[in-house]
Design an enzyme around this catalytic site. Structure first.
Site, PDB file in Angstrom:
ATOM      1  CE  LYS A 169      -4.145  -1.894   0.125  1.00 41.22           C
ATOM      2  NZ  LYS A 169      -3.836  -3.319  -0.094  1.00 41.22           N
TER       3      LYS A 169
HETATM    4  C1  LIG Z   1     -10.089  -2.581  -2.023  1.00 32.61           C
HETATM    5  C2  LIG Z   1      -9.560  -3.283  -0.809  1.00 32.61           C
HETATM    6  N1  LIG Z   1     -10.406  -3.554   0.198  1.00 32.61           N
HETATM    7  C3  LIG Z   1      -9.991  -4.167   1.318  1.00 32.61           C
HETATM    8  C4  LIG Z   1      -8.682  -4.563   1.488  1.00 32.61           C
HETATM    9  C5  LIG Z   1      -8.315  -5.300   2.717  1.00 32.61           C
HETATM   10  O1  LIG Z   1      -7.228  -4.801   3.415  1.00 32.61           O
HETATM   11  P1  LIG Z   1      -6.310  -5.797   4.290  1.00 32.61           P
HETATM   12  O2  LIG Z   1      -5.582  -6.689   3.355  1.00 32.61           O
HETATM   13  O3  LIG Z   1      -5.407  -4.873   5.040  1.00 32.61           O
HETATM   14  O4  LIG Z   1      -7.217  -6.538   5.218  1.00 32.61           O
HETATM   15  C6  LIG Z   1      -7.760  -4.291   0.473  1.00 32.61           C
HETATM   16  C7  LIG Z   1      -6.334  -4.629   0.617  1.00 32.61           C
HETATM   17  O5  LIG Z   1      -5.767  -5.522   0.085  1.00 32.61           O
HETATM   18  C8  LIG Z   1      -8.209  -3.671  -0.716  1.00 32.61           C
HETATM   19  O6  LIG Z   1      -7.364  -3.457  -1.745  1.00 32.61           O
END
Ligand SMILES: Cc1ncc(COP(=O)(O)O)c(C=O)c1O
Length: 363
Positions: free
Chosen positions: A177
């Site tokens: 990210k």
């Molecule tokens: C659009 C979107 N939503 C939700 C997430 C979920 O985040 P995490 O992987 O930190 O749980 C991500 C990350 O990969 C994402 O790109």
């Protein structure tokens, strides 16, 4: 091999983490509120709660606005699977609507048509960091939870940063990210009442003034530790430079890929500003994407199909009976999308190498 993603980690991050280790206060220490306050200020939100991931931020955001069993939540099928899964965590139903072919975000008209008497919230996703059309969704008067996991640094038309419109909005800090804490996330919000509830629910349901022996509601362990918060604070210090690095790389890609038969990420329009996260191209129809990935790998370039349509994942097909053809724009885009190496420190020469490799892979 030119990797897909690579975090910027240096001496400030190392120093920040070491300081926490030396302080012996590894969780629920001073870096937690410091990171929350700095992050809230950065996106123009009143409140922020640091949590263990973008997924847990989204989950607590849905709970904050009262989504519960039997409700419907309208969202985008062109997203990472977590944005739909969190709706199921609350035994509510994800109702998908098709996307806009240019921005790749949830199409406001399609979303409006999907709203029923059971719809209790809308969950727009700022996909690939491009701001979703929030004013159009706000017009329905329903609670909104924003998936801003890919959109740190994005700005809405009118100048409000994504995350600053008062709705609960989830950010994610996984290693690819714009800002990383390894794993981690942040829910920002405008409501002080929501902040109290979210802080309690991330910490097993304990209110701040309660003895640790008692808990007055159902909660989770969704905490973010102080090592991660220190890392996040150090990353925030250099966020502008990292965002500028991604934007610069996007410019190089635009030039290097200009003559090729590819659909590139849409340009910023109407005052919206993308917070660059990934560089995803759409291959021409009929091109074998899997073979392209292999050909790129043979030329030293990592790439990845990104993203698959959520409604066509086997779990969603089996659970809800989804079939191809339901959301034609999303399906067309999902079949052709390919993420190319993209990170703040990628060089112009590496971008040129990726472009050459892609050109020869597509021959
Ligand atoms: C659009 C979107 N939503 C939700 C997430 C979920 O985040 P995490 O992987 O930190 O749980 C991500 C990350 O990969 C994402 O790109």
């Amino acid at each position: 091999m030119i990797p897909l993603a690579r975090p910027v980690i240096g001496e400030p991050e190392e120093r920040a983490v070491l300081e926490v280790l030396r302080s012996r206060q590894l969780s629920l220490g001073p870096r937690l509120p410091a990171f929350e306050e700095a992050f809230a200020a950065r996106v123009g939100a009143r409140h922020a709660s640091a949590v263990s991931s973008g997924t847990t931020a989204l989950h607590l955001g849905l709970r904050a606005v009262g989504v519960s069993e039997g409700d419907e939540v309208v969202s985008s099928p062109f997203s990472f699977v977590a944005s739909a899964n969190v709706i199921l965590y609350e035994r509510a139903k994800p109702v998908f609507a098709d996307i806009d072919p240019v921005t790749l975000n949830l199409d406001p008209e399609a979303a409006a048509a999907a709203i029923t008497g059971r719809t209790s919230a809308l969950l727009p996703v700022h996909i690939f960091g491009y701001p979703a059309d929030l004013p159009a969704f706000e017009a329905h008067g329903l609670p909104i939870v924003e998936d801003a996991c890919e959109a740190l640094g994005a700005v809405h038309a009118g100048g409000t940063p994504v995350g600053g419109r008062g709705h609960p909005a989830a950010f994610a800090f996984y290693a690819n990210k714009q800002l990383t804490t390894g794993e981690g996330g942040m829910l920002v919000m405008g409501s002080a009442e929501h902040k109290v509830g979210v802080d309690s629910e991330r910490n097993q349901g304990r209110a701040p003034d309660m003895d640790w022996l008692d808990h007055d509601r159902l909660g989770f362990n969704y905490r973010l530790d102080d090592i991660a918060c220190a890392l996040g604070l150090a990353q925030l210090e250099r966020l502008d430079a990292m965002l500028a690095g991604r934007a610069r790389a996007a410019g190089w890609y635009r030039e290097a890929l200009a003559g090729m038969d590819l659909q590139l990420p849409c340009a910023d329009t109407g005052g919206n500003v993308r917070g660059w996260f990934v560089f995803v191209v759409q291959l021409p129809r009929g091109v074998d994407r899997d073979a392209t990935v292999v050909a790129l790998r043979e030329r030293g370039v990592q790439s990845k199909p990104y993203l698959p349509a959520i409604h066509l994942m086997s779990f969603y097909r089996e659970r809800f009976g989804h079939r191809p053809g339901e959301f034609p724009v999303c399906e067309d885009v999902a079949e052709r999308s390919l993420a190319l190496p993209f990170f703040p420190e990628i060089t112009e020469a590496q971008v040129a190498e990726v472009a050459e490799a892609l050109q020869s892979a597509l021959k």
